[in-house]
Design a protein around this motif. Structure first.
Motif, PDB file in Angstrom:
ATOM      1  N   ARG A 182       0.923  -1.239   0.032  1.00  0.00           N
ATOM      2  CA  ARG A 182       0.002  -0.012  -0.021  1.00  0.00           C
ATOM      3  C   ARG A 182       0.944   1.412  -0.182  1.00  0.00           C
ATOM      4  O   ARG A 182       2.180   1.210   0.534  1.00  0.00           O
ATOM      5  CB  ARG A 182      -1.005  -0.057   1.251  1.00  0.00           C
ATOM      6  N   ASP A 183       0.346   2.319  -0.562  1.00  0.00           N
ATOM      7  CA  ASP A 183       0.774   3.584  -0.500  1.00  0.00           C
ATOM      8  C   ASP A 183       2.355   3.514  -1.348  1.00  0.00           C
ATOM      9  O   ASP A 183       3.253   3.897  -0.399  1.00  0.00           O
ATOM     10  CB  ASP A 183       1.145   4.095   0.937  1.00  0.00           C
ATOM     11  N   PRO A 184       2.703   3.238  -2.632  1.00  0.00           N
ATOM     12  CA  PRO A 184       1.208   3.424  -3.398  1.00  0.00           C
ATOM     13  C   PRO A 184       0.687   2.021  -3.793  1.00  0.00           C
ATOM     14  O   PRO A 184       1.289   0.872  -3.400  1.00  0.00           O
ATOM     15  CB  PRO A 184       1.904   3.940  -4.748  1.00  0.00           C
ATOM     16  N   TYR A 185      -0.642   2.155  -4.069  1.00  0.00           N
ATOM     17  CA  TYR A 185      -1.293   0.813  -4.590  1.00  0.00           C
ATOM     18  C   TYR A 185      -0.740   0.618  -6.066  1.00  0.00           C
ATOM     19  O   TYR A 185      -0.608   1.681  -6.520  1.00  0.00           O
ATOM     20  CB  TYR A 185      -2.960   0.867  -4.585  1.00  0.00           C
ATOM     21  N   THR A 186      -0.832  -0.735  -6.365  1.00  0.00           N
ATOM     22  CA  THR A 186      -0.297  -0.557  -8.097  1.00  0.00           C
ATOM     23  C   THR A 186      -1.343  -1.815  -8.562  1.00  0.00           C
ATOM     24  O   THR A 186      -1.621  -2.795  -8.227  1.00  0.00           O
ATOM     25  CB  THR A 186       1.255  -1.395  -7.948  1.00  0.00           C
ATOM     26  N   TYR A 187      -1.841  -1.333  -9.668  1.00  0.00           N
ATOM     27  CA  TYR A 187      -2.707  -2.117 -10.529  1.00  0.00           C
ATOM     28  C   TYR A 187      -2.045  -2.030 -12.039  1.00  0.00           C
ATOM     29  O   TYR A 187      -1.294  -1.517 -12.123  1.00  0.00           O
ATOM     30  CB  TYR A 187      -4.030  -1.517 -10.581  1.00  0.00           C
ATOM     31  N   THR A 188      -2.419  -3.124 -12.711  1.00  0.00           N
ATOM     32  CA  THR A 188      -2.185  -3.102 -14.248  1.00  0.00           C
ATOM     33  C   THR A 188      -3.477  -3.494 -15.047  1.00  0.00           C
ATOM     34  O   THR A 188      -4.456  -4.064 -14.634  1.00  0.00           O
ATOM     35  CB  THR A 188      -1.306  -4.429 -14.448  1.00  0.00           C
ATOM     36  N   TYR A 189      -3.261  -2.787 -16.224  1.00  0.00           N
ATOM     37  CA  TYR A 189      -4.415  -2.782 -17.206  1.00  0.00           C
ATOM     38  C   TYR A 189      -3.568  -3.098 -18.493  1.00  0.00           C
ATOM     39  O   TYR A 189      -2.908  -2.626 -18.926  1.00  0.00           O
ATOM     40  CB  TYR A 189      -5.095  -1.526 -17.453  1.00  0.00           C
ATOM     41  N   THR A 190      -4.225  -4.252 -19.041  1.00  0.00           N
ATOM     42  CA  THR A 190      -3.783  -4.619 -20.259  1.00  0.00           C
ATOM     43  C   THR A 190      -4.542  -4.058 -21.456  1.00  0.00           C
ATOM     44  O   THR A 190      -5.963  -4.260 -21.526  1.00  0.00           O
ATOM     45  CB  THR A 190      -3.562  -6.094 -20.588  1.00  0.00           C
ATOM     46  N   VAL A 191      -3.944  -3.530 -22.472  1.00  0.00           N
ATOM     47  CA  VAL A 191      -4.782  -2.686 -23.682  1.00  0.00           C
ATOM     48  C   VAL A 191      -5.328  -3.904 -24.347  1.00  0.00           C
ATOM     49  O   VAL A 191      -4.639  -4.984 -24.768  1.00  0.00           O
ATOM     50  CB  VAL A 191      -3.828  -1.992 -24.334  1.00  0.00           C
ATOM     51  N   GLY A 192      -6.562  -3.984 -24.756  1.00  0.00           N
ATOM     52  CA  GLY A 192      -7.130  -4.927 -25.698  1.00  0.00           C
ATOM     53  C   GLY A 192      -7.382  -4.591 -27.042  1.00  0.00           C
ATOM     54  O   GLY A 192      -7.740  -5.482 -27.696  1.00  0.00           O
ATOM     55  N   GLY A 193      -7.378  -3.250 -27.382  1.00  0.00           N
ATOM     56  CA  GLY A 193      -7.502  -2.683 -28.790  1.00  0.00           C
ATOM     57  C   GLY A 193      -8.681  -2.228 -29.172  1.00  0.00           C
ATOM     58  O   GLY A 193      -8.738  -1.852 -30.345  1.00  0.00           O
ATOM     59  N   THR A 194      -9.704  -2.225 -28.120  1.00  0.00           N
ATOM     60  CA  THR A 194     -10.875  -1.776 -28.425  1.00  0.00           C
ATOM     61  C   THR A 194     -11.116  -0.449 -27.607  1.00  0.00           C
ATOM     62  O   THR A 194     -12.365   0.101 -27.863  1.00  0.00           O
ATOM     63  CB  THR A 194     -11.922  -2.660 -28.095  1.00  0.00           C
ATOM     64  N   GLU A 195     -10.337  -0.123 -26.898  1.00  0.00           N
ATOM     65  CA  GLU A 195     -10.282   1.287 -26.188  1.00  0.00           C
ATOM     66  C   GLU A 195     -10.305   2.335 -26.911  1.00  0.00           C
ATOM     67  O   GLU A 195      -9.687   2.525 -28.165  1.00  0.00           O
ATOM     68  CB  GLU A 195      -9.213   1.428 -25.088  1.00  0.00           C
ATOM     69  N   PRO A 196     -11.118   3.377 -26.775  1.00  0.00           N
ATOM     70  CA  PRO A 196     -11.131   4.568 -27.430  1.00  0.00           C
ATOM     71  C   PRO A 196      -9.938   5.294 -27.565  1.00  0.00           C
ATOM     72  O   PRO A 196      -9.132   5.310 -26.723  1.00  0.00           O
ATOM     73  CB  PRO A 196     -12.191   5.575 -26.987  1.00  0.00           C
ATOM     74  N   GLU A 197      -9.420   5.764 -28.650  1.00  0.00           N
ATOM     75  CA  GLU A 197      -7.967   6.283 -28.906  1.00  0.00           C
ATOM     76  C   GLU A 197      -8.059   7.797 -28.401  1.00  0.00           C
ATOM     77  O   GLU A 197      -9.207   8.524 -28.371  1.00  0.00           O
ATOM     78  CB  GLU A 197      -7.562   6.375 -30.365  1.00  0.00           C
ATOM     79  N   GLY A 198      -6.767   8.174 -27.669  1.00  0.00           N
ATOM     80  CA  GLY A 198      -6.840   9.318 -26.881  1.00  0.00           C
ATOM     81  C   GLY A 198      -6.827   9.341 -25.450  1.00  0.00           C
ATOM     82  O   GLY A 198      -6.609   8.236 -24.994  1.00  0.00           O
ATOM     83  N   ALA A 199      -7.366  10.234 -24.698  1.00  0.00           N
ATOM     84  CA  ALA A 199      -7.379  10.479 -23.628  1.00  0.00           C
ATOM     85  C   ALA A 199      -8.461   9.416 -22.820  1.00  0.00           C
ATOM     86  O   ALA A 199      -9.548   9.386 -23.525  1.00  0.00           O
ATOM     87  CB  ALA A 199      -7.741  12.102 -22.956  1.00  0.00           C
ATOM     88  N   ALA A 200      -8.007   8.854 -21.737  1.00  0.00           N
ATOM     89  CA  ALA A 200      -8.884   8.084 -21.001  1.00  0.00           C
ATOM     90  C   ALA A 200      -8.932   8.336 -19.461  1.00  0.00           C
ATOM     91  O   ALA A 200      -7.792   8.775 -18.878  1.00  0.00           O
ATOM     92  CB  ALA A 200      -8.525   6.695 -21.317  1.00  0.00           C
ATOM     93  N   ILE A 201      -9.881   7.957 -18.768  1.00  0.00           N
ATOM     94  CA  ILE A 201     -10.157   8.448 -17.441  1.00  0.00           C
ATOM     95  C   ILE A 201      -9.839   7.021 -16.569  1.00  0.00           C
ATOM     96  O   ILE A 201     -10.261   5.906 -17.019  1.00  0.00           O
ATOM     97  CB  ILE A 201     -11.660   8.612 -17.161  1.00  0.00           C
ATOM     98  N   ILE A 202      -8.754   7.124 -15.826  1.00  0.00           N
ATOM     99  CA  ILE A 202      -8.705   6.256 -14.607  1.00  0.00           C
ATOM    100  C   ILE A 202      -9.477   6.542 -13.186  1.00  0.00           C
ATOM    101  O   ILE A 202      -9.403   7.501 -12.672  1.00  0.00           O
ATOM    102  CB  ILE A 202      -7.093   6.247 -14.325  1.00  0.00           C
TER     103      ILE A 202
END
Length: 231
Positions: A182-202
């Protein structure tokens, strides 16, 4: 000269009269009735949950040191709790947290009176928490992420201990926690190829140990446009 036996009970009664109803006079030791041992007290005062938020029902249990003349009065931060049950010298009360109490450590006060009129008070405490956790420094790396570099690492910090793992999404899709640190917490996200291109919200949402919610947002980007080589 003849003597006659005097019953023991008569002698005992005479001694009590001569001694002034039980005082030690002329070497005669009188008998006093037992006196009270002191004020009633209350032990083992506990609250469950020990950390509560607005709307929570807090169960308060304790044990009296002696039989009381009436049920004890129990307050939390000055507000009256309700009797739920009694078993011998053990009592159970319930208090509904309103949210208007002082935040932090709240005093549980138990007061009672025994049949002789002696009154006693004991105290305990319960933690009242009305403030949600604060998340900060939410970021994704690499930024931007793409098919050639598809694993985004999301990190963030939080102001207090949480109830379980927070939920993290990237462009509305769930990320996976990869470290128990903790502090920091760490997560991973794998790009699937269908995400909208450009800015994205976490997005990050979590609950503190009292159940208060908190959340935060960060930004990242996706770049799925193939690089071009000028000829």
């Amino acid at each position: 000269l003849r003597s006659s036996a005097v019953p023991v009970g008569v002698v005992a009664a005479a001694l009590l009269v001569l001694s002034g109803c039980g005082d030690n006079i002329g070497g005669v030791i009188g008998v006093h009735p037992p006196e009270g041992t002191g004020l009633p007290s209350f032990s083992g005062i506990s609250a469950s949950p020990s950390r509560a938020k607005a709307g929570n029902a807090v169960t308060i249990t304790f044990t009296a040191s002696e039989t009381l003349g009436s049920h004890p009065t129990v307050t939390v931060d000055g507000n009256v709790a309700s009797l739920i049950s009694r078993a011998g010298l053990g009592y159970t009360y319930r208090y509904i947290v309103m949210g208007s109490e002082s935040e932090g450590s709240a005093t549980i006060q138990v007061s009672g009176t025994d049949p002789a009129g002696n009154s006693g008070t004991s105290t305990g405490s319960v933690k009242l928490d009305f403030t949600g956790p604060v998340f900060s420094a939410v970021s994704g790396n690499p930024d931007p992420a793409g098919l050639l570099d598809p694993t985004m690492t999301v990190t963030f910090t939080v102001s207090e201990a949480l109830l379980g793992s927070p939920a993290v999404t990237v462009a509305g899709r769930p990320a996976t926690r990869t470290s128990l640190a903790r502090d920091p917490y760490t997560y991973t996200y794998t790009v699937g190829g269908t995400e909208p291109e450009g800015a994205a919200i976490i997005g990050v949402i979590g609950y503190d140990s009292a159940g208060n919610p908190g959340g935060a947002r960060g930004t990242a980007a996706f770049d799925r446009t193939p690089a071009t080589i000028d000829s």
